[in-house]
Design an enzyme around this catalytic site. Structure first.
Site, PDB file in Angstrom:
ATOM      1  N   HIS A 265       0.830  -1.201   0.000  1.00  0.00           N
ATOM      2  CA  HIS A 265       0.000   0.000   0.000  1.00  0.00           C
ATOM      3  C   HIS A 265       0.873   1.263   0.000  1.00  0.00           C
ATOM      4  O   HIS A 265       1.265   1.751   1.049  1.00  0.00           O
ATOM      5  CB  HIS A 265      -0.909  -0.010   1.237  1.00  0.00           C
ATOM      6  CG  HIS A 265      -1.928   1.087   1.257  1.00  0.00           C
ATOM      7  ND1 HIS A 265      -3.149   0.963   1.881  1.00  0.00           N
ATOM      8  CD2 HIS A 265      -1.925   2.337   0.749  1.00  0.00           C
ATOM      9  CE1 HIS A 265      -3.839   2.074   1.750  1.00  0.00           C
ATOM     10  NE2 HIS A 265      -3.113   2.943   1.073  1.00  0.00           N
TER      11      HIS A 265
ATOM     12  N   HIS B 159       1.522   5.201  -2.235  1.00  0.00           N
ATOM     13  CA  HIS B 159       1.065   6.176  -3.237  1.00  0.00           C
ATOM     14  C   HIS B 159       2.307   6.764  -3.903  1.00  0.00           C
ATOM     15  O   HIS B 159       3.110   7.401  -3.238  1.00  0.00           O
ATOM     16  CB  HIS B 159       0.240   7.280  -2.567  1.00  0.00           C
ATOM     17  CG  HIS B 159      -0.996   6.764  -1.887  1.00  0.00           C
ATOM     18  ND1 HIS B 159      -2.204   6.639  -2.542  1.00  0.00           N
ATOM     19  CD2 HIS B 159      -1.203   6.303  -0.626  1.00  0.00           C
ATOM     20  CE1 HIS B 159      -3.113   6.131  -1.694  1.00  0.00           C
ATOM     21  NE2 HIS B 159      -2.521   5.923  -0.529  1.00  0.00           N
ATOM     22  N   LEU B 160       2.455   6.517  -5.204  1.00  0.00           N
ATOM     23  CA  LEU B 160       3.649   6.996  -5.910  1.00  0.00           C
ATOM     24  C   LEU B 160       3.390   8.291  -6.677  1.00  0.00           C
ATOM     25  O   LEU B 160       4.316   8.900  -7.200  1.00  0.00           O
ATOM     26  CB  LEU B 160       4.182   5.913  -6.860  1.00  0.00           C
ATOM     27  CG  LEU B 160       4.701   4.653  -6.154  1.00  0.00           C
ATOM     28  CD1 LEU B 160       5.179   3.616  -7.178  1.00  0.00           C
ATOM     29  CD2 LEU B 160       5.831   4.980  -5.180  1.00  0.00           C
TER      30      LEU B 160
ATOM     31  N   ASP C 168      -8.741   3.352  -3.074  1.00  0.00           N
ATOM     32  CA  ASP C 168      -8.136   3.932  -1.871  1.00  0.00           C
ATOM     33  C   ASP C 168      -7.964   5.442  -1.943  1.00  0.00           C
ATOM     34  O   ASP C 168      -7.645   6.002  -2.979  1.00  0.00           O
ATOM     35  CB  ASP C 168      -6.776   3.308  -1.571  1.00  0.00           C
ATOM     36  CG  ASP C 168      -6.224   3.831  -0.262  1.00  0.00           C
ATOM     37  OD1 ASP C 168      -6.903   3.669   0.760  1.00  0.00           O
ATOM     38  OD2 ASP C 168      -5.155   4.461  -0.257  1.00  0.00           O
TER      39      ASP C 168
ATOM     40  N   HIS D  69     -10.771   1.096   1.390  1.00  0.00           N
ATOM     41  CA  HIS D  69     -10.486   2.182   2.325  1.00  0.00           C
ATOM     42  C   HIS D  69     -11.791   2.381   3.102  1.00  0.00           C
ATOM     43  O   HIS D  69     -12.746   2.950   2.586  1.00  0.00           O
ATOM     44  CB  HIS D  69     -10.090   3.423   1.511  1.00  0.00           C
ATOM     45  CG  HIS D  69     -10.062   4.707   2.264  1.00  0.00           C
ATOM     46  ND1 HIS D  69      -8.891   5.410   2.473  1.00  0.00           N
ATOM     47  CD2 HIS D  69     -11.047   5.443   2.842  1.00  0.00           C
ATOM     48  CE1 HIS D  69      -9.166   6.519   3.147  1.00  0.00           C
ATOM     49  NE2 HIS D  69     -10.473   6.570   3.379  1.00  0.00           N
TER      50      HIS D  69
ATOM     51  N   HIS E 138      -5.239  -0.210   5.963  1.00  0.00           N
ATOM     52  CA  HIS E 138      -4.936   0.602   7.160  1.00  0.00           C
ATOM     53  C   HIS E 138      -5.989   0.516   8.277  1.00  0.00           C
ATOM     54  O   HIS E 138      -6.616   1.501   8.639  1.00  0.00           O
ATOM     55  CB  HIS E 138      -4.687   2.066   6.787  1.00  0.00           C
ATOM     56  CG  HIS E 138      -5.611   2.656   5.754  1.00  0.00           C
ATOM     57  ND1 HIS E 138      -6.980   2.586   5.847  1.00  0.00           N
ATOM     58  CD2 HIS E 138      -5.342   3.325   4.610  1.00  0.00           C
ATOM     59  CE1 HIS E 138      -7.498   3.200   4.799  1.00  0.00           C
ATOM     60  NE2 HIS E 138      -6.538   3.653   4.038  1.00  0.00           N
TER      61      HIS E 138
ATOM     62  N   ASP F 282       1.084   2.803   3.695  1.00  0.00           N
ATOM     63  CA  ASP F 282       0.229   3.893   3.205  1.00  0.00           C
ATOM     64  C   ASP F 282       1.069   5.151   2.974  1.00  0.00           C
ATOM     65  O   ASP F 282       0.620   6.265   3.255  1.00  0.00           O
ATOM     66  CB  ASP F 282      -0.933   4.172   4.181  1.00  0.00           C
ATOM     67  CG  ASP F 282      -1.995   5.083   3.572  1.00  0.00           C
ATOM     68  OD1 ASP F 282      -1.913   5.380   2.357  1.00  0.00           O
ATOM     69  OD2 ASP F 282      -2.900   5.524   4.315  1.00  0.00           O
TER      70      ASP F 282
ATOM     71  N   GLY G  93      -2.338  12.384   5.130  1.00  0.00           N
ATOM     72  CA  GLY G  93      -1.337  11.392   4.738  1.00  0.00           C
ATOM     73  C   GLY G  93       0.081  11.775   5.110  1.00  0.00           C
ATOM     74  O   GLY G  93       0.426  12.955   5.185  1.00  0.00           O
TER      75      GLY G  93
HETATM   76 ZN   LIG Z   1      -6.743   4.794   2.402  1.00  0.00          ZN
END
Ligand SMILES: [Zn+2]
Length: 425
Positions: free
Chosen positions: A60, A62-63, A152, A179, A232, A305, A324
């Site tokens: 998990h 985020h790129l 997500d 999510h 998460h 995450d 985040g």
């Molecule tokens: Zn999420």
């Protein structure tokens, strides 16, 4: 060139190995695991006093590429992963455009092939634009390389759409990652609803916003028989419900993030956006429930995450900041600090949470040092003292509550497909 990793304590839960041994990698694959191996022209990595584990998987992250490259890109995110001991990462589809078609999935696969230093596996969206209404091109995305589906960042609010998604995912044998957040219950909230939110005058997100969504989805998971995974997880009730479903034999799993097992809302620096994420840091009672669920086996994966946001966005008033934090470079050290060193779990179990746990959901064909497996290896120390300086981060973003923290233990070297892609200086 072959690689020989000498004299480490090899912990490979998938093969039941835990002993001092050497690991030989040839042609990018594990060739042998045994004491006193030799290979005349191999590159040698001395792992004396260190742990040698299958390459860690973060299911998990985020790129931010395509679309938000000012926050992160595939290359920088993969370098942060390598520095955190991760050899494989699964990237969420909330890019711009959203990864809801084979075109975007292929773009990510191709960019990763050229730029990433670790293995990158895209997760496709559940619904078009992650808008929660019409199903995305799930089969086509799978064909292009998607390993799971998720919206997500957002939940699938409509139960009918979620049911259809689970049915489709089941026919394509893909896991559905949710999510879990009831948007009506969480609306307007900036942190966990509790004593701290009242004290600071911030609007709360109740634990129930997560719990009701988990409860609904478990009913739908039972109805459809699909593989369902809670991203998460952060509340005591949600962990208990997933554990119940798991014990009933449903193919239901969940992950926890390092920040949710390491921090609670009363430990936040007031109005500091480095503590703002979704789900929010919960009560101390919820945090300890997450730790207990990790120890009991109800939670089977640690996932970061990793959610980069540039300083310009995180340096607004708390209410305006996006949710985040980044997490790739501190995950292993936090797991050692919070879970292993205090004796909550064994080192063996921690390695499972970073390897076989996520592998059993994502089925990447990794997470083991068995002969013939891809040559992905994480080498780490349980004792090394080091201080996290986010200004030296490989990520393009700096949003973390762990800047300046001194850890006992952390990654030392990361080997991907037989090549050392990161080494501690
Ligand atoms: Zn999420």
């Amino acid at each position: 060139m072959p690689m020989l990793i000498k004299n480490g304590r090899v912990i490979d839960p998938a093969s039941g190995v835990d002993c001092v041994a050497d690991v030989l990698i040839e042609d990018g694959r594990i060739a042998a695991v045994a004491p006193d191996l030799s290979s005349p022209n191999a590159e040698v990595l001395d792992a004396t006093g260190l742990i040698v584990a299958p390459g860690f998987i973060d299911m998990h992250v985020h790129l931010r590429e395509p679309g938000f490259e000012h926050a992160e890109n595939i290359e920088s995110g993969s370098r942060a992963a390598a520095a955190g001991g991760f050899t494989s990462i699964c990237c969420m589809p909330n890019t711009k455009p959203v990864n809801d078609s084979a075109t975007v999935t292929s773009y990510i696969v191709e960019r990763a092939r050229r730029k990433a230093v670790v293995n990158v596996f895209p997760i496709g969206a559940i619904t078009k634009g992650s808008a929660g209404e019409e199903l995305a091109a799930i089969g086509a995305m799978k064909g292009a390389g998607a390993v799971a589906i998720s919206d997500d960042g957002l939940p699938v609010m409509n139960a009918r759409v979620m049911r259809r998604a689970l049915e489709f995912a089941r026919s394509y044998d893909l896991p559905v990652i949710q999510h879990c957040e009831d948007l009506n219950l969480s609306a307007g909230g900036d942190m966990h609803e509790g004593a701290a939110s009242v004290r600071w005058g911030l609007r709360g997100i109740p634990a129930a916003a997560e719990d009701v969504m988990v409860a609904r989805d478990l009913v739908l998971a039972q109805l459809t028989g699909a593989r369902y995974h809670v991203a998460h997880i952060s509340t005591r009730n949600a962990a208990a419900m997933v554990d119940y479903a798991r014990r009933q034999g449903l193919p239901v799993t969940c992950e926890a993030t390092p920040h949710h097992f390491a921090l609670s809302d009363d430990q936040m620096a007031p109005y500091d956006s480095n503590y703002k994420m979704k789900p929010p840091l919960r009560s101390a009672c919820d945090r300890s429930a997450v730790v207990e669920a990790i120890a009991s086996g109800a939670i089977t994966a640690i996932a970061t995450d990793h959610a980069p946001h540039p300083g310009s966005e995180k340096m607004q008033e708390f209410e305006r900041c996006p949710f985040g934090i980044i997490g790739l470079e501190t995950a292993l050290a936090l797991a050692l600090e919070v879970l292993v060193h205090p004796g909550k779990i064994t080192l063996h179990r921690m390695v499972e949470l970073f390897t076989t746990g996520p592998e059993s959901v994502m089925r990447l064909g990794r997470g083991t040092l068995a002969v013939g497996a891809p040559g992905d290896v994480t080498i780490f120390s349980t004792e090394l003292s080091w201080t996290y300086d986010v200004n030296q981060s490989h990520s393009r973003s700096r949003n973390t509550p762990f800047h300046g923290r001194t850890f006992r233990g952390g990654p030392v070297a990361t080997v991907v497909n037989g090549e050392c892609v990161w080494r501690r200086e």
